[in-house]
Design a protein around this motif. Structure first.
Motif, PDB file in Angstrom:
ATOM      1  N   VAL A 146       4.406   2.513  13.295  1.00 16.90           N
ATOM      2  CA  VAL A 146       5.813   2.892  13.396  1.00 16.90           C
ATOM      3  C   VAL A 146       5.980   3.908  14.525  1.00 16.90           C
ATOM      4  O   VAL A 146       5.368   4.985  14.488  1.00 16.90           O
ATOM      5  CB  VAL A 146       6.334   3.498  12.076  1.00 16.90           C
ATOM      6  N   ALA A 147       6.810   3.586  15.501  1.00 20.28           N
ATOM      7  CA  ALA A 147       7.119   4.514  16.583  1.00 20.28           C
ATOM      8  C   ALA A 147       8.439   5.210  16.270  1.00 20.28           C
ATOM      9  O   ALA A 147       9.487   4.556  16.180  1.00 20.28           O
ATOM     10  CB  ALA A 147       7.206   3.786  17.918  1.00 20.28           C
ATOM     11  N   ASP A 148       8.378   6.516  16.086  1.00 22.18           N
ATOM     12  CA  ASP A 148       9.579   7.328  15.898  1.00 22.18           C
ATOM     13  C   ASP A 148      10.096   7.680  17.297  1.00 22.18           C
ATOM     14  O   ASP A 148       9.664   8.647  17.916  1.00 22.18           O
ATOM     15  CB  ASP A 148       9.238   8.583  15.089  1.00 22.18           C
ATOM     16  N   GLU A 149      11.032   6.869  17.789  1.00 22.27           N
ATOM     17  CA  GLU A 149      11.613   7.053  19.124  1.00 22.27           C
ATOM     18  C   GLU A 149      12.996   7.706  19.029  1.00 22.27           C
ATOM     19  O   GLU A 149      13.835   7.546  19.915  1.00 22.27           O
ATOM     20  CB  GLU A 149      11.707   5.709  19.847  1.00 22.27           C
ATOM     21  N   ILE A 150      13.208   8.462  17.965  1.00 24.01           N
ATOM     22  CA  ILE A 150      14.519   9.039  17.714  1.00 24.01           C
ATOM     23  C   ILE A 150      14.934   9.987  18.826  1.00 24.01           C
ATOM     24  O   ILE A 150      16.084   9.970  19.270  1.00 24.01           O
ATOM     25  CB  ILE A 150      14.530   9.725  16.334  1.00 24.01           C
ATOM     26  N   GLN A 151      14.013  10.813  19.313  1.00 28.22           N
ATOM     27  CA  GLN A 151      14.332  11.724  20.404  1.00 28.22           C
ATOM     28  C   GLN A 151      13.935  11.159  21.768  1.00 28.22           C
ATOM     29  O   GLN A 151      14.605  11.386  22.766  1.00 28.22           O
ATOM     30  CB  GLN A 151      13.664  13.085  20.198  1.00 28.22           C
ATOM     31  N   SER A 152      12.858  10.404  21.828  1.00 30.83           N
ATOM     32  CA  SER A 152      12.308   9.958  23.112  1.00 30.83           C
ATOM     33  C   SER A 152      12.884   8.639  23.600  1.00 30.83           C
ATOM     34  O   SER A 152      12.713   8.283  24.766  1.00 30.83           O
ATOM     35  CB  SER A 152      10.785   9.832  23.012  1.00 30.83           C
ATOM     36  N   GLY A 153      13.582   7.903  22.727  1.00 30.36           N
ATOM     37  CA  GLY A 153      14.044   6.574  23.082  1.00 30.36           C
ATOM     38  C   GLY A 153      15.370   6.551  23.810  1.00 30.36           C
ATOM     39  O   GLY A 153      16.027   7.575  24.026  1.00 30.36           O
ATOM     40  N   LEU A 154      15.773   5.350  24.223  1.00 32.52           N
ATOM     41  CA  LEU A 154      17.073   5.086  24.823  1.00 32.52           C
ATOM     42  C   LEU A 154      17.271   5.864  26.116  1.00 32.52           C
ATOM     43  O   LEU A 154      18.196   6.653  26.266  1.00 32.52           O
ATOM     44  CB  LEU A 154      18.186   5.365  23.808  1.00 32.52           C
TER      45      LEU A 154
ATOM     46  N   ARG B 236       0.844  -1.199   0.000  1.00 34.78           N
ATOM     47  CA  ARG B 236       0.000   0.000   0.000  1.00 34.78           C
ATOM     48  C   ARG B 236       0.880   1.249   0.000  1.00 34.78           C
ATOM     49  O   ARG B 236       1.999   1.226   0.508  1.00 34.78           O
ATOM     50  CB  ARG B 236      -0.897   0.012   1.233  1.00 34.78           C
ATOM     51  N   PRO B 237       0.367   2.383  -0.501  1.00 34.47           N
ATOM     52  CA  PRO B 237       1.214   3.567  -0.623  1.00 34.47           C
ATOM     53  C   PRO B 237       1.116   4.594   0.505  1.00 34.47           C
ATOM     54  O   PRO B 237       2.076   5.312   0.769  1.00 34.47           O
ATOM     55  CB  PRO B 237       0.708   4.207  -1.918  1.00 34.47           C
ATOM     56  N   ALA B 238      -0.028   4.728   1.161  1.00 32.82           N
ATOM     57  CA  ALA B 238      -0.294   5.902   2.001  1.00 32.82           C
ATOM     58  C   ALA B 238       0.421   5.832   3.347  1.00 32.82           C
ATOM     59  O   ALA B 238       0.644   4.759   3.913  1.00 32.82           O
ATOM     60  CB  ALA B 238      -1.792   6.076   2.212  1.00 32.82           C
ATOM     61  N   VAL B 239       0.744   7.019   3.853  1.00 38.86           N
ATOM     62  CA  VAL B 239       1.402   7.186   5.148  1.00 38.86           C
ATOM     63  C   VAL B 239       0.607   8.208   5.947  1.00 38.86           C
ATOM     64  O   VAL B 239       0.290   9.290   5.434  1.00 38.86           O
ATOM     65  CB  VAL B 239       2.853   7.684   4.976  1.00 38.86           C
ATOM     66  N   VAL B 240       0.285   7.895   7.182  1.00 44.73           N
ATOM     67  CA  VAL B 240      -0.382   8.847   8.075  1.00 44.73           C
ATOM     68  C   VAL B 240       0.607   9.312   9.134  1.00 44.73           C
ATOM     69  O   VAL B 240       1.286   8.506   9.776  1.00 44.73           O
ATOM     70  CB  VAL B 240      -1.628   8.236   8.739  1.00 44.73           C
ATOM     71  N   VAL B 241       0.702  10.641   9.281  1.00 44.58           N
ATOM     72  CA  VAL B 241       1.493  11.271  10.330  1.00 44.58           C
ATOM     73  C   VAL B 241       0.562  12.198  11.112  1.00 44.58           C
ATOM     74  O   VAL B 241      -0.650  12.205  10.884  1.00 44.58           O
ATOM     75  CB  VAL B 241       2.687  12.029   9.735  1.00 44.58           C
ATOM     76  N   PHE B 242       1.121  13.008  11.997  1.00 40.49           N
ATOM     77  CA  PHE B 242       0.263  13.733  12.935  1.00 40.49           C
ATOM     78  C   PHE B 242       0.568  15.231  12.977  1.00 40.49           C
ATOM     79  O   PHE B 242       1.650  15.676  12.578  1.00 40.49           O
ATOM     80  CB  PHE B 242       0.391  13.125  14.340  1.00 40.49           C
ATOM     81  N   GLU B 243      -0.409  15.969  13.450  1.00 41.11           N
ATOM     82  CA  GLU B 243      -0.195  17.374  13.735  1.00 41.11           C
ATOM     83  C   GLU B 243       1.010  17.531  14.656  1.00 41.11           C
ATOM     84  O   GLU B 243       1.230  16.693  15.535  1.00 41.11           O
ATOM     85  CB  GLU B 243      -1.424  17.984  14.421  1.00 41.11           C
ATOM     86  N   HIS B 244       1.773  18.592  14.440  1.00 39.10           N
ATOM     87  CA  HIS B 244       2.938  18.939  15.270  1.00 39.10           C
ATOM     88  C   HIS B 244       4.129  18.013  15.054  1.00 39.10           C
ATOM     89  O   HIS B 244       5.160  18.186  15.712  1.00 39.10           O
ATOM     90  CB  HIS B 244       2.585  18.957  16.764  1.00 39.10           C
ATOM     91  N   ALA B 245       4.024  17.051  14.147  1.00 42.22           N
ATOM     92  CA  ALA B 245       5.079  16.045  13.994  1.00 42.22           C
ATOM     93  C   ALA B 245       6.358  16.640  13.425  1.00 42.22           C
ATOM     94  O   ALA B 245       6.333  17.592  12.631  1.00 42.22           O
ATOM     95  CB  ALA B 245       4.601  14.919  13.080  1.00 42.22           C
TER      96      ALA B 245
ATOM     97  N   VAL C 231       1.154   4.024   9.961  1.00 34.05           N
ATOM     98  CA  VAL C 231       0.957   5.194  10.806  1.00 34.05           C
ATOM     99  C   VAL C 231       2.283   5.443  11.511  1.00 34.05           C
ATOM    100  O   VAL C 231       2.847   4.523  12.125  1.00 34.05           O
ATOM    101  CB  VAL C 231      -0.168   4.958  11.836  1.00 34.05           C
ATOM    102  N   VAL C 232       2.808   6.651  11.398  1.00 37.01           N
ATOM    103  CA  VAL C 232       4.100   6.998  11.989  1.00 37.01           C
ATOM    104  C   VAL C 232       3.878   8.071  13.045  1.00 37.01           C
ATOM    105  O   VAL C 232       3.307   9.132  12.740  1.00 37.01           O
ATOM    106  CB  VAL C 232       5.092   7.497  10.922  1.00 37.01           C
ATOM    107  N   ILE C 233       4.333   7.815  14.271  1.00 37.22           N
ATOM    108  CA  ILE C 233       4.083   8.761  15.354  1.00 37.22           C
ATOM    109  C   ILE C 233       5.253   8.788  16.328  1.00 37.22           C
ATOM    110  O   ILE C 233       5.893   7.758  16.589  1.00 37.22           O
ATOM    111  CB  ILE C 233       2.777   8.413  16.100  1.00 37.22           C
ATOM    112  N   GLU C 234       5.543   9.959  16.852  1.00 36.82           N
ATOM    113  CA  GLU C 234       6.458  10.105  17.978  1.00 36.82           C
ATOM    114  C   GLU C 234       5.639   9.886  19.259  1.00 36.82           C
ATOM    115  O   GLU C 234       4.695  10.623  19.508  1.00 36.82           O
ATOM    116  CB  GLU C 234       7.050  11.504  18.009  1.00 36.82           C
ATOM    117  N   PRO C 235       5.987   8.886  20.075  1.00 39.63           N
ATOM    118  CA  PRO C 235       5.202   8.644  21.299  1.00 39.63           C
ATOM    119  C   PRO C 235       5.136   9.862  22.218  1.00 39.63           C
ATOM    120  O   PRO C 235       4.134  10.064  22.899  1.00 39.63           O
ATOM    121  CB  PRO C 235       5.937   7.477  21.956  1.00 39.63           C
ATOM    122  N   ILE C 236       6.209  10.630  22.269  1.00 41.43           N
ATOM    123  CA  ILE C 236       6.181  11.993  22.805  1.00 41.43           C
ATOM    124  C   ILE C 236       6.797  12.856  21.724  1.00 41.43           C
ATOM    125  O   ILE C 236       7.940  12.639  21.326  1.00 41.43           O
ATOM    126  CB  ILE C 236       6.975  12.129  24.122  1.00 41.43           C
ATOM    127  N   GLN C 237       6.038  13.807  21.216  1.00 44.75           N
ATOM    128  CA  GLN C 237       6.530  14.591  20.096  1.00 44.75           C
ATOM    129  C   GLN C 237       7.686  15.484  20.533  1.00 44.75           C
ATOM    130  O   GLN C 237       7.709  16.009  21.646  1.00 44.75           O
ATOM    131  CB  GLN C 237       5.401  15.419  19.494  1.00 44.75           C
TER     132      GLN C 237
END
Length: 443
Positions: free
Chosen positions: A257-265, A147-156, A223-229
């Motif tokens: 998909v959890a984008d934990e780039i800033q919130s992880g580790l 499938r092609p579509a990607v959903v992201v969020f406000e403030h992302a 769906v791609v989201i930062e658990p804490i933006q």
């Protein structure tokens, strides 16, 4: 909070006007050599850093509440990481894993497969930057679902490449003038308790309704989201929001998909922000703190999803460079040995202890929010409107007094605190005292 021993004196000391003469000369060189789009917040040339301090060429020592944007969690010159880099560099600086593989790449993948949430079988690919990790997560999800579509969020915020600019919400300075952007990216409403006043399940129903009506589950890869933006304002969704979105994704064959780039580790007091509510993503993106300051990122996820792309479909020349992998192994060891999750929780408790009373009295702080060592203050004018000018003035006052802080948010009215997780308590409290004075003096 137990004090750690650091190489540099852990003190704030401003001994010249800012910038000092050596940093001023450096700034002239920078302006002549580097495009204006790169405009550093600190008007100094940093020559040394350790623990919770940055030292400039003129001998000024700043308290670091930025951590290189959440990168130097184990410190900017962690001895174990530095030794690992030196030893690795003396063996070989590069041999692309796609051509002639090496053990440290596999070892990092094994560690991330163990650390990320869930009990399922996992695979990991190593890359160079957070944006590259997000792009590869989308590629993998599209390959798996067809499938092609990607959903992201406000403030992302997800990065500055063409696809991740499309996924990022804020126009200036990240997107303005850089289009056209990648297609099939849709933006859903985010849970923002301070402003929407919705509980998690209600906010999730609003989000899911939008996805079903405007995208359609049959078209949606992920769906791609930062658990804490992060850049969007350190926005923590209401409890239950993430879980409801995950359940909907599972029911509809959509990759979460959890984008934990800033919130992880360890940053939020758990290895991953998703851990707090027991969220198990299909794919997890990591970067920033992963290698103690060396450039490395990763996508870790369910084996059947990660294996969707065929041989040669994923990779890159430098992804998982051997020196960065050895740095990552040392950094991950330090996170565990120093119990940086526990230190992050202690840091968060101290920040709330100091700043919550200030917020209660000021009338200009709408909220102190976040978890662990990822805390934000949302600042407003007396009438409640976002106050970017006040926020910038507070940031400048802190910088001039020797404390480096960052701002964020769609309206530029959020102060974000990202101290190194190895900062000592006395230095942390001193920096918070400077911030408190700046908030009070400019209110």
């Amino acid at each position: 909070m137990k004090d750690l021993v650091h190489r540099l004196p852990q003190k704030r000391s401003i001994v010249t006007a800012l910038p000092g003469p050596k940093s001023a000369a450096f700034a002239e060189r920078r302006r002549a050599a580097v495009p204006r789009a790169l405009s550093p917040q600190l008007p100094s040339c940093v020559v040394d850093a350790d623990g919770g301090v940055l030292v400039d060429a003129d001998g000024n020592s700043f308290i670091d509440f930025a951590s290189g944007i959440a990168v130097t969690s184990v410190g900017a010159s962690n001895g174990r990481v530095a030794d690992a880099v030196a030893e690795s560099a003396h063996r070989f600086l590069h041999t692309s894993f796609m051509i002639s593989p090496y053990e440290s790449y596999v070892a990092v993948c094994e560690r991330l497969n163990e650390l990320t949430p869930g009990n399922h079988e996992r695979r990991t690919i190593l890359l160079n930057s957070g944006a590259e990790a997000v792009e590869n997560a989308v590629k993998i999800a599209r390959s798996h679902t067809g499938r092609p579509a990607v959903v992201v969020f406000e403030h992302a915020y997800h990065g500055r490449t063409n696809l991740t600019m499309a996924m990022t919400a804020k126009s200036a300075p990240y997107k303005s003038g850089f289009g056209p952007f990648a297609s099939d990216v849709y933006r859903a409403p985010m849970s923002y308790p301070l402003h929407d006043h919705l509980d998690g399940k209600t906010a999730a129903r609003r989000t899911i309704t939008m996805i079903e009506q405007q995208v359609g589950a049959s078209n949606l890869a992920c769906v791609v989201i930062e658990p804490i933006q992060g850049e969007g304002g350190f926005i923590e969704p209401a409890p239950g929001f993430l879980g409801a979105v995950v359940d909907w994704c599972r029911d509809n064959g959509v990759v979460f998909v959890a984008d934990e780039i800033q919130s992880g580790l360890c940053r939020t007091g758990d290895w991953f922000a998703c851990d707090r509510e027991g969220i198990v993503p299909d794919l997890v993106c990591t970067a920033k703190a992963i290698a103690g300051g060396m450039p490395l990122s990763a996508v870790t996820g369910r084996a059947e999803i990660m294996d969707a792309a065929g041989p040669g479909g994923l990779g890159g020349t430098y992804g998982g460079n051997p020196v960065t992998c050895d740095a990552a192994l040392a950094a991950l060891d330090q996170m565990a040995e120093l119990d940086l999750c526990d230190r992050a929780r202690d840091i968060g408790s101290i920040i709330h202890e100091v700043l919550d009373p200030v917020a209660a009295e000021s009338g200009r702080i709408a909220e102190v929010r976040g978890r662990g060592a990822m805390i934000a203050l949302e600042l407003t004018a007396p009438d409640g409107a976002p106050d970017k000018a006040y926020t910038s003035a507070v940031q400048a006052a802190c910088r001039d007094a020797g404390v480096l802080i960052l701002t964020c948010g769609m309206n530029g009215n959020v102060i974000r605190l990202l101290p190194p997780l190895v900062i000592n308590e006395e230095l942390l409290r001193e920096g918070l005292g400077v911030l408190t004075d700046a908030l009070t003096d400019r209110a």
